[in-house]
Motif scaffolding. Structure first.
Motif, PDB file in Angstrom:
ATOM      1  N   ARG A 157       0.813  -1.234   0.000  1.00 49.84           N
ATOM      2  CA  ARG A 157       0.000   0.000   0.000  1.00 49.84           C
ATOM      3  C   ARG A 157       0.835   1.269   0.000  1.00 49.84           C
ATOM      4  NH1 ARG A 157      -5.086  -1.089   2.561  1.00 49.84           N
ATOM      5  NH2 ARG A 157      -5.606   1.026   1.904  1.00 49.84           N
ATOM      6  N   GLY A 158       2.157   1.148   0.197  1.00 54.13           N
ATOM      7  CA  GLY A 158       3.020   2.325   0.148  1.00 54.13           C
ATOM      8  C   GLY A 158       3.334   2.896   1.522  1.00 54.13           C
ATOM      9  N   THR A 159       4.357   3.759   1.545  1.00 54.34           N
ATOM     10  CA  THR A 159       4.823   4.339   2.802  1.00 54.34           C
ATOM     11  C   THR A 159       3.774   5.235   3.447  1.00 54.34           C
ATOM     12  OG1 THR A 159       7.119   4.266   2.023  1.00 54.34           O
ATOM     13  CG2 THR A 159       6.636   5.766   3.853  1.00 54.34           C
ATOM     14  N   ASP A 160       2.995   5.958   2.635  1.00 56.16           N
ATOM     15  CA  ASP A 160       1.990   6.857   3.204  1.00 56.16           C
ATOM     16  C   ASP A 160       0.982   6.098   4.059  1.00 56.16           C
ATOM     17  OD1 ASP A 160       3.193   8.973   1.991  1.00 56.16           O
ATOM     18  OD2 ASP A 160       1.693   9.237   0.412  1.00 56.16           O
ATOM     19  N   GLU A 161       0.572   4.931   3.607  1.00 54.90           N
ATOM     20  CA  GLU A 161      -0.398   4.140   4.368  1.00 54.90           C
ATOM     21  C   GLU A 161       0.232   3.621   5.657  1.00 54.90           C
ATOM     22  OE1 GLU A 161      -3.936   2.340   5.494  1.00 54.90           O
ATOM     23  OE2 GLU A 161      -3.518   3.857   3.953  1.00 54.90           O
ATOM     24  N   LEU A 162       1.481   3.175   5.558  1.00 59.35           N
ATOM     25  CA  LEU A 162       2.180   2.707   6.756  1.00 59.35           C
ATOM     26  C   LEU A 162       2.276   3.823   7.788  1.00 59.35           C
ATOM     27  CD1 LEU A 162       4.003   0.769   8.394  1.00 59.35           C
ATOM     28  CD2 LEU A 162       5.940   1.568   7.011  1.00 59.35           C
ATOM     29  N   VAL A 163       2.716   4.991   7.354  1.00 61.72           N
ATOM     30  CA  VAL A 163       2.864   6.123   8.271  1.00 61.72           C
ATOM     31  C   VAL A 163       1.517   6.519   8.854  1.00 61.72           C
ATOM     32  CG1 VAL A 163       3.465   8.568   8.418  1.00 61.72           C
ATOM     33  CG2 VAL A 163       4.981   6.980   7.210  1.00 61.72           C
ATOM     34  N   SER A 164       0.480   6.522   8.043  1.00 61.37           N
ATOM     35  CA  SER A 164      -0.852   6.911   8.504  1.00 61.37           C
ATOM     36  C   SER A 164      -1.325   6.012   9.641  1.00 61.37           C
ATOM     37  CB  SER A 164      -1.845   6.852   7.340  1.00 61.37           C
ATOM     38  OG  SER A 164      -3.150   7.144   7.793  1.00 61.37           O
ATOM     39  N   ARG A 165      -1.134   4.723   9.492  1.00 52.65           N
ATOM     40  CA  ARG A 165      -1.583   3.796  10.540  1.00 52.65           C
ATOM     41  C   ARG A 165      -0.766   3.967  11.819  1.00 52.65           C
ATOM     42  NH1 ARG A 165      -3.349  -2.015   7.895  1.00 52.65           N
ATOM     43  NH2 ARG A 165      -4.367  -1.178   6.027  1.00 52.65           N
ATOM     44  N   LEU A 166       0.535   4.184  11.661  1.00 52.70           N
ATOM     45  CA  LEU A 166       1.362   4.372  12.843  1.00 52.70           C
ATOM     46  C   LEU A 166       1.036   5.678  13.558  1.00 52.70           C
ATOM     47  CD1 LEU A 166       4.807   3.077  11.507  1.00 52.70           C
ATOM     48  CD2 LEU A 166       3.238   1.920  13.076  1.00 52.70           C
ATOM     49  N   VAL A 167       0.705   6.716  12.789  1.00 57.30           N
ATOM     50  CA  VAL A 167       0.311   7.987  13.400  1.00 57.30           C
ATOM     51  C   VAL A 167      -0.975   7.813  14.203  1.00 57.30           C
ATOM     52  CG1 VAL A 167      -0.539  10.312  12.903  1.00 57.30           C
ATOM     53  CG2 VAL A 167       1.501   9.465  11.740  1.00 57.30           C
TER      54      VAL A 167
END
Length: 693
Positions: A80-90
């Motif tokens: 899903r890409g880095t943006d999705e990873l970062v979004s979930r961690l945020v």
């Protein structure tokens, strides 16, 4: 908005846990509710979080600490890409942040993570969390110029990615390079750079960790022995005389299990303290016979002897690959790590840069942290007469590792060293003195005889008296060879403080010696006096106790609002006991008009605002008292114990007041933490008691 601090790195092997632990220590000094968040984790539970939870009594749900594991993160990023990873961690970070005043974020570990550009991911997460960053650079085994270059590059990398870099930490550098590296980086970086030397004890595995890693079985030893650090490995194969010459302090002896001579020789050397060893590792799945093991257990009780089935060569390969880890099972490593951090980091400046507002609540942990910090700011020497007592030695170990103050232990020097070796206690540069054989004994006898000549004490009699550890320690304080004394873990209160009455005596402005307890409740610290010394003080003595207690409270950061306790409040009661308290209150007001005081007053009206509003409306003390003065010892002693046991309060004390130089008494049931706190208090008292002898 919740404040957060993100500790991160640039590669593995930087020893970052020292910095994470040190920053947690700073944060918990300031605020009550500190949360922890680790965005990515290899294994749950995480050993560092387990350490933080145990040490700082965190109530945080462990499931909220972790964002996701590395495998899940790698798959999500690929799909899903880095943006999705970062979004979930945020999202998961903010679920933690809303419940805490400040959050410590533990960055990724750069160890087999399969994540591209891990540094950039940490930088982005820090920015998205609104966290300030402390990057850590490892310098073990690297030349000074290489370390300096890596530190500058790390700063540029995080700063260039938009991070708010609070400070840089360079860790695990060579001791001889530390000063030069720090000097060069201070001139090259716009933020502070703290440089920490490599500390072998932190990298050394404990015997318990070796036992687990090698799948060894424990033949002899207890938990304390298994907690020892293996600072070196000595492989036994030579004849006994040559083998003994090869032993080093803290080494783990590795020998075939059929070499009973080396096993007994190593344990005998440990017993003699020449040198103390970590333990013995037997190879080849061989063990000495029962008679030898019985002798071994008597020679060095508690010293671990462990056994593995393999031979020495493959065992050596596994041993040299092991490295010690900070976790909840290694509390002494944590003390060592904090001592290292506090010696080489300007903690006051770093805390200011973090800019966390101090909580209005004062928890027991915050109070205890502050004690150690205050003691450390103006180094003093405290003498501990009970040098062979296990709890005293364990407290000395903590104080040495945390670099709180200088110590002198009294007692048979060889007995102290042997006991310390058996407990694997690090005494560092602690001074050891045997009063029986000390060259000071003659001069102390003359001084004591002169002081007590009016009681018929001769030099000959004094020579016997000053060999007592409490008298000897008190004379060290009187003569300026120590700044304070702490005793009482195995001695009575009378045995501890009688020498102080005879030798040190009271301050010019104090009519009596009294005591206070610092009662650390869940959200505040109260001062109780007198709960340990004076059975039935009269009005004048009670007034003196109140004034002394107010001064002690202020010295330790508790704003004094004095409640003179009685079974009656205000003018509602009469009788000799109430009249005594009323008279004492009047005397304090006359002698110390600057103090806020109320009395007589009942306990509930003193501490509970709703009761105070009814019984003493308009009082500036009622409902918010911080210094509570009991009318007699019976009331005070029972009340402090009742509050301690029923409310779960931490009672620090008794702290003696009114002496010209500080001497403090311990409860005979004192815990190691009680002794540590009392030593710190004694050091702090001496910082403000520069009186002539």
């Amino acid at each position: 908005m919740t404040r957060s601090v993100y500790v991160t790195g640039i590669d593995r092997g930087d020893g970052r846990q020292v910095v994470e632990l040190g920053v947690m220590e700073l944060l918990t000094r300031q605020v009550d509710r500190v949360g922890v968040f680790r965005p990515l984790v290899h294994h749950r539970p995480d050993r560092l979080f387990d350490l933080l939870r145990a040490r700082y009594r965190l109530s945080q749900d462990p499931s909220s600490v972790y964002g996701m594991d590395y495998h899940e993160a790698s798959a999500l990023q690929a799909e899903r890409g880095t943006d999705e990873l970062v979004s979930r961690l945020v999202d998961r970070f903010h679920a933690v942040a809303r419940d805490y005043e400040v959050v410590l974020v533990l960055g990724t570990d750069f160890a087999a993570t399969q994540l591209p550009d891990e540094l950039a991911l940490n930088a982005r997460l820090a920015n998205e969390f609104g966290a300030s960053v402390i990057p850590v650079v490892g310098g073990k085994g690297q030349p000074a110029e290489s370390v300096r270059a890596e530190a500058r590059n790390a700063f540029r990398a995080y700063d260039g990615l938009g991070c708010d870099v609070l400070a840089m930490v360079v860790n695990r550098v060579s001791g001889e390079d530390r000063g030069a590296i720090a000097e060069r980086l201070a001139a090259r970086l716009p933020v502070p750079c703290y440089v920490l030397p490599d500390e072998p004890a932190l990298a050394a595995p404990t015997v318990a960790q070796i036992t687990h890693a090698l799948g060894a079985s424990v033949v002899l030893g207890d938990d304390a022995g298994l907690a020892r650090d293996a600072l070196d490995f000595v492989f036994g194969g030579a004849m006994l005389p040559n083998f003994l010459k090869a032993l080093t302090p803290g080494c783990l002896v590795v020998t075939p299990g059929d070499r009973a001579d080396l096993v007994v020789g190593a344990l005998a050397a440990h017993s003699a303290g020449t040198p103390p060893i970590a333990g013995v590792l037997l190879t080849l799945n061989e063990r000495p016979d029962d008679e030898i093991l019985t002798l071994a257990a008597r020679l060095a009780p508690g010293t671990p002897v462990i056994s593995v089935p393999g031979n020495s060569f493959p065992t050596a390969a596994e041993l040299f690959a092991l490295e010690g880890k900070l976790n909840a099972a290694t509390p002494r490593k944590a003390e060592t790590a904090l001592g290292l951090f506090e010696r080489h980091v300007d903690t006051a400046d770093l805390l200011k840069r973090i800019s966390v507002a101090r909580s209005g609540r004062v928890t027991p942990m915050m109070f205890e942290h502050e004690l150690l910090e205050q003691a450390r700011t103006d180094r003093r020497r405290v003498v501990l007469p009970e040098g062979t007592e296990e709890r005293v030695l364990r407290a000395a170990d903590v104080l040495v590792r945390r670099d709180v103050c200088d110590l002198t232990l009294l007692g048979d020097v060889e007995a102290i060293r042997k006991k310390a070796a058996d407990l694997s206690v690090n005494l560092g540069d602690t001074q050891l003195i045997d009063p029986q054989t000390s060259e000071l004994r003659d001069s102390f006898a003359e001084k004591y005889a002169a002081l007590r000549a009016h009681k018929g004490v001769t030099v000959e009699l004094a020579y016997d008296v000053v060999s007592d550890v409490n008298y000897f320690g008190t004379l060290m304080v009187q003569e300026g060879l120590a700044d304070g004394m702490v005793s009482g873990s195995v001695h009575s209160t009378a045995a501890t403080i009688r020498p102080a009455f005879e030798i040190i005596k009271t301050k010019p402005d104090a009519s009596i010696v009294s005591s206070v307890f610092f009662m650390c409740l869940a959200d505040k610290v109260l001062v109780y006096g007198d709960c340990a010394v004076n059975p039935a003080p009269n009005a004048e003595q009670l007034a003196d106790i109140a004034a002394q207690s107010a001064a002690t409270a202020a010295r330790f950061g508790v704003e004094p609002r004095i409640a003179m306790l009685s079974y009656s409040t205000g003018t509602s009661g009469s009788g000799a006991d109430v009249d005594k308290v009323r008279e004492a209150t009047k005397l304090v007001r006359e002698a110390h008009p600057e103090l806020r005081i109320e009395g007589p007053i009942q306990y509930d009206a003193a501490v509970e605002p709703s009761v105070a509003a009814t019984k003493l409306p308009g009082s500036e003390v009622a409902g918010q008292a911080t210094v509570l003065i009991f009318p007699d010892l019976n009331t005070g002693n029972n009340t402090y114990k009742a509050v301690q046991r029923s409310a779960g309060a931490v009672a620090v004390g008794p702290v003696l007041q009114g002496l010209r130089k500080p001497v403090n008494d311990l409860s005979r049931g004192a815990l190691v933490s009680d002794i540590v706190n009392t030593v710190a208090i004694t050091a702090i008292q001496s910082q403000s008691q520069e009186l002539p002898a």
